[in-house]
Enzyme design. Sequence first.
Site, PDB file in Angstrom:
ATOM      1  N   HIS A   1      -3.029   3.650   2.156  1.00 38.24           N
ATOM      2  CA  HIS A   1      -3.355   4.741   1.225  1.00 38.24           C
ATOM      3  C   HIS A   1      -2.449   5.942   1.467  1.00 38.24           C
ATOM      4  CE1 HIS A   1      -7.725   2.991   1.008  1.00 38.24           C
ATOM      5  NE2 HIS A   1      -6.832   2.247   0.361  1.00 38.24           N
TER       6      HIS A   1
HETATM    7  C1  LIG Z   1      -1.775  -3.698   0.670  1.00 32.85           C
HETATM    8  C2  LIG Z   1      -2.464  -2.586  -0.093  1.00 32.85           C
HETATM    9  C3  LIG Z   1      -3.848  -2.647  -0.269  1.00 32.85           C
HETATM   10  C4  LIG Z   1      -4.487  -1.621  -0.970  1.00 32.85           C
HETATM   11  N1  LIG Z   1      -5.817  -1.754  -1.296  1.00 32.85           N
HETATM   12  C5  LIG Z   1      -6.368  -0.900  -2.189  1.00 32.85           C
HETATM   13  C6  LIG Z   1      -7.649  -1.162  -2.741  1.00 32.85           C
HETATM   14  O1  LIG Z   1      -8.301  -2.160  -2.439  1.00 32.85           O
HETATM   15  N2  LIG Z   1      -8.148  -0.271  -3.638  1.00 32.85           N
HETATM   16  C7  LIG Z   1      -7.469   0.849  -4.011  1.00 32.85           C
HETATM   17  O2  LIG Z   1      -7.994   1.641  -4.804  1.00 32.85           O
HETATM   18  N3  LIG Z   1      -6.234   1.126  -3.503  1.00 32.85           N
HETATM   19  C8  LIG Z   1      -5.667   0.259  -2.642  1.00 32.85           C
HETATM   20  N4  LIG Z   1      -4.397   0.466  -2.187  1.00 32.85           N
HETATM   21  C9  LIG Z   1      -3.735   1.740  -2.498  1.00 32.85           C
HETATM   22  C10 LIG Z   1      -3.193   1.851  -3.915  1.00 32.85           C
HETATM   23  O3  LIG Z   1      -2.804   0.599  -4.418  1.00 32.85           O
HETATM   24  C11 LIG Z   1      -2.038   2.848  -3.900  1.00 32.85           C
HETATM   25  O4  LIG Z   1      -2.504   4.093  -3.405  1.00 32.85           O
HETATM   26  C12 LIG Z   1      -1.465   3.094  -5.278  1.00 32.85           C
HETATM   27  O5  LIG Z   1      -1.127   1.884  -5.891  1.00 32.85           O
HETATM   28  C13 LIG Z   1      -0.246   4.006  -5.176  1.00 32.85           C
HETATM   29  O6  LIG Z   1       0.223   4.268  -6.475  1.00 32.85           O
HETATM   30  P1  LIG Z   1       1.576   5.064  -6.695  1.00 32.85           P
HETATM   31  O7  LIG Z   1       1.814   5.113  -8.150  1.00 32.85           O
HETATM   32  O8  LIG Z   1       1.520   6.343  -5.937  1.00 32.85           O
HETATM   33  O9  LIG Z   1       2.693   4.209  -5.959  1.00 32.85           O
HETATM   34  P2  LIG Z   1       3.039   2.665  -6.049  1.00 32.85           P
HETATM   35  O10 LIG Z   1       2.037   1.926  -6.843  1.00 32.85           O
HETATM   36  O11 LIG Z   1       3.279   2.223  -4.656  1.00 32.85           O
HETATM   37  O12 LIG Z   1       4.384   2.637  -6.881  1.00 32.85           O
HETATM   38  C14 LIG Z   1       5.616   3.105  -6.396  1.00 32.85           C
HETATM   39  C15 LIG Z   1       6.672   2.110  -6.851  1.00 32.85           C
HETATM   40  O13 LIG Z   1       7.944   2.715  -6.709  1.00 32.85           O
HETATM   41  C16 LIG Z   1       8.849   1.734  -6.256  1.00 32.85           C
HETATM   42  N5  LIG Z   1       9.983   2.428  -5.609  1.00 32.85           N
HETATM   43  C17 LIG Z   1       9.995   3.066  -4.412  1.00 32.85           C
HETATM   44  N6  LIG Z   1      11.195   3.585  -4.192  1.00 32.85           N
HETATM   45  C18 LIG Z   1      11.962   3.284  -5.268  1.00 32.85           C
HETATM   46  C19 LIG Z   1      13.305   3.572  -5.641  1.00 32.85           C
HETATM   47  N7  LIG Z   1      14.136   4.283  -4.833  1.00 32.85           N
HETATM   48  N8  LIG Z   1      13.758   3.079  -6.820  1.00 32.85           N
HETATM   49  C20 LIG Z   1      12.965   2.349  -7.653  1.00 32.85           C
HETATM   50  N9  LIG Z   1      11.688   2.052  -7.339  1.00 32.85           N
HETATM   51  C21 LIG Z   1      11.192   2.535  -6.181  1.00 32.85           C
HETATM   52  C22 LIG Z   1       8.029   0.885  -5.313  1.00 32.85           C
HETATM   53  O14 LIG Z   1       8.617  -0.393  -5.132  1.00 32.85           O
HETATM   54  C23 LIG Z   1       6.694   0.839  -6.026  1.00 32.85           C
HETATM   55  O15 LIG Z   1       6.574  -0.281  -6.880  1.00 32.85           O
HETATM   56  C24 LIG Z   1      -3.733  -0.517  -1.468  1.00 32.85           C
HETATM   57  C25 LIG Z   1      -2.353  -0.467  -1.284  1.00 32.85           C
HETATM   58  C26 LIG Z   1      -1.715  -1.507  -0.625  1.00 32.85           C
HETATM   59  C27 LIG Z   1      -0.216  -1.463  -0.442  1.00 32.85           C
END
Ligand SMILES: Cc1cc2nc3c(=O)[nH]c(=O)nc-3n(C[C@H](O)[C@H](O)[C@H](O)COP(=O)(O)OP(=O)(O)OC[C@H]3O[C@@H](n4cnc5c(N)ncnc54)[C@H](O)[C@@H]3O)c2cc1C
Length: 597
Positions: free
Chosen positions: A549
Amino acid sequence: MKRVWTRERKFSMRSNRMVKTIAPTSGLYSRPAKTDIEKLNFEFDIIFAGGGTTAGVIAGRLAAADPSLKILILETGPGTQDDLAHTQPGRFLTHLRPDSTTVRFIDGNPSEHLNGRSLNVQCGQCVGGGSSVNFMMYTRASASDYNDWEKVHDNPGWGFEDLLPLSKKAETYQIAADRPTHGYSGPLKRTLVDDANTMTEVNGYVRWPKWIDERSGKRSDVPHHFIYNQQASNKNLQLLAGCSVRRIVFEHNRAVGVEYLHNTRVRPGADDVPHIARSKRLVVVSAGACGSPAILERSGIGAKDILEKHGIQSLVDLPGVGENYQDHTVLFVPFLTSNDSDSLDGIAGNDQDEITKWTPLWLEEGKGLLATNGIDGGVKFRPTPEELKIIGPEFEKRWTSFYSNKPDKAISWYGCLAAFVGTVYPEAGQKAYSMAAYLTYPAGVGSMHITSAEDVNAPPDFDTGVFSCPEDVAVMKYLYKRCRELGRRMACYRGDYAAGHPAFPEGSAAAPQKRDRPFDIDEPDIAYSPEDEQAIEEYLKATVATAWHSIGTCAMKPRNKGGVVDARLNVYGVEGLKVADLSICPGNVGTNTSLQL
Ligand SMILES: Cc1cc2nc3c(=O)[nH]c(=O)nc-3n(C[C@H](O)[C@H](O)[C@H](O)COP(=O)(O)OP(=O)(O)OC[C@H]3O[C@@H](n4cnc5c(N)ncnc54)[C@H](O)[C@@H]3O)c2cc1C
């Protein structure tokens, strides 16, 4: 035979050539290159740097609202469309295997608070980001979390009452009609059980809800519900997987595009020259809490001294970039279970016989082990005065200053999981289950900064902040004991899995046991000696992990208080640039973090 998963996976350190970051005044690229979007021959209105959870929701909604908008999403990881590893919920643990290509493994710096251990943090790295690999736990923040964002961190429009309609818009609550804090027409389906997620209550035990469609048994991820479903009908919505954004391209101080490189792990044989995609209206950095600060720093936005160290010219001196890193420290306590119990261990280990056994039920009815995350019981836990006494004096100040006058804040989420989670697996054929507990608002805060101006895969300088505050250790010690008491009373209990418990001194009453039946409900709690307490502390330092998280590294706060973006998510000091992902959280949220924005 023991299966041992090590956390030593490293990224290739291929260094990229220095490139000019000045964008051409017309056309998509700085030089001709054979890529998918070159053929489109247009400038985009909006470019998303990162194609994860938040980017998918925003880009999908914008495209649906105005199909004439030319939107580009650049994602460094692979695509996920109709891939069973993502759509079948039961496979979620496979994404954490050491050979996984759908998460990024990031080593924290060795920490004195963890006896020198380097804690490895993983985050989603594929189209859909975390939403496509996560555990699918549906949990919601406390109302006071958002009210803190608004009042404590000065962000007008981010209070609970403002955000609730948006939260409802995302979901279809498949449990019961007319619940005032839930939505009924959103694209994401949530299934199973009644409500521990009103956002104002704590201490309600329920079968834990999941981001799974109860009709199809499929993961309710973001890309299948916001992006893939529009791509055939809207050519203006472009998604490129396997493209890593290195930096933002500016003209004067206005963002006009991004520079990106092909990720040759996802696109083998692709060229390794930098490309530039241009945007007319906006660039949105949406690379997650572990990706967004790096893009800003490589673009000259960050603490001047850090940029100087890597030879990057400062565009905006913004010391908050990469600071304020937070997570929810987690502990998994393992127990043995009978071989006739249902466990996800086989599917998590990619056991083809087990997957074949459960596939027909999933295909025909959307049910069975492939249609679940195995996390069935849980609670957002807020202690009673007696429990606070047991937790001890280290936690008193934190309780009084942070929790006591906010009755909707829990100090932990804990529950059970029908699988082993850890590194040293039980003997083949021995099934296990886990009690899991995470700290909802750890006091320890860390930071994450770049170590290279050019290499998008360079490991960061990463202080996780885990256990840097003794109050976090005190609460975790209590949670270990609580997990143990609950775990050994469950009907499926057949003993403690010794390798996953503290090394208690010989003769200790707390020593792990093998049993052929559970303990009675009214069995006295285990009494721990001072030596046992010490053993628990050492065990926690060696064992606690990321709860996946990661948040907070581009915080939405006033600039003079370490903020990176304002309440409209605009990056301070430049134009045409926003950050939208979990990195903008100014303070922690007492919940699993998917879709908290
Ligand atoms: C293993 C795991 C289990 C989890 N379990 C839960 C759960 O059960 N329930 C829940 O509510 N939350 C859970 N979470 C947390 C939740 O999924 C995340 O907090 C949320 O998805 C984050 O969203 P975001 O948009 O901030 O980033 P992300 O969804 O991580 O998206 C960021 C994206 O940017 C991409 N990226 C990074 N750098 C670059 C770059 N330089 N160029 C291009 N692309 C790039 C990454 O590859 C990624 O796909 C979990 C997370 C993980 C990893």
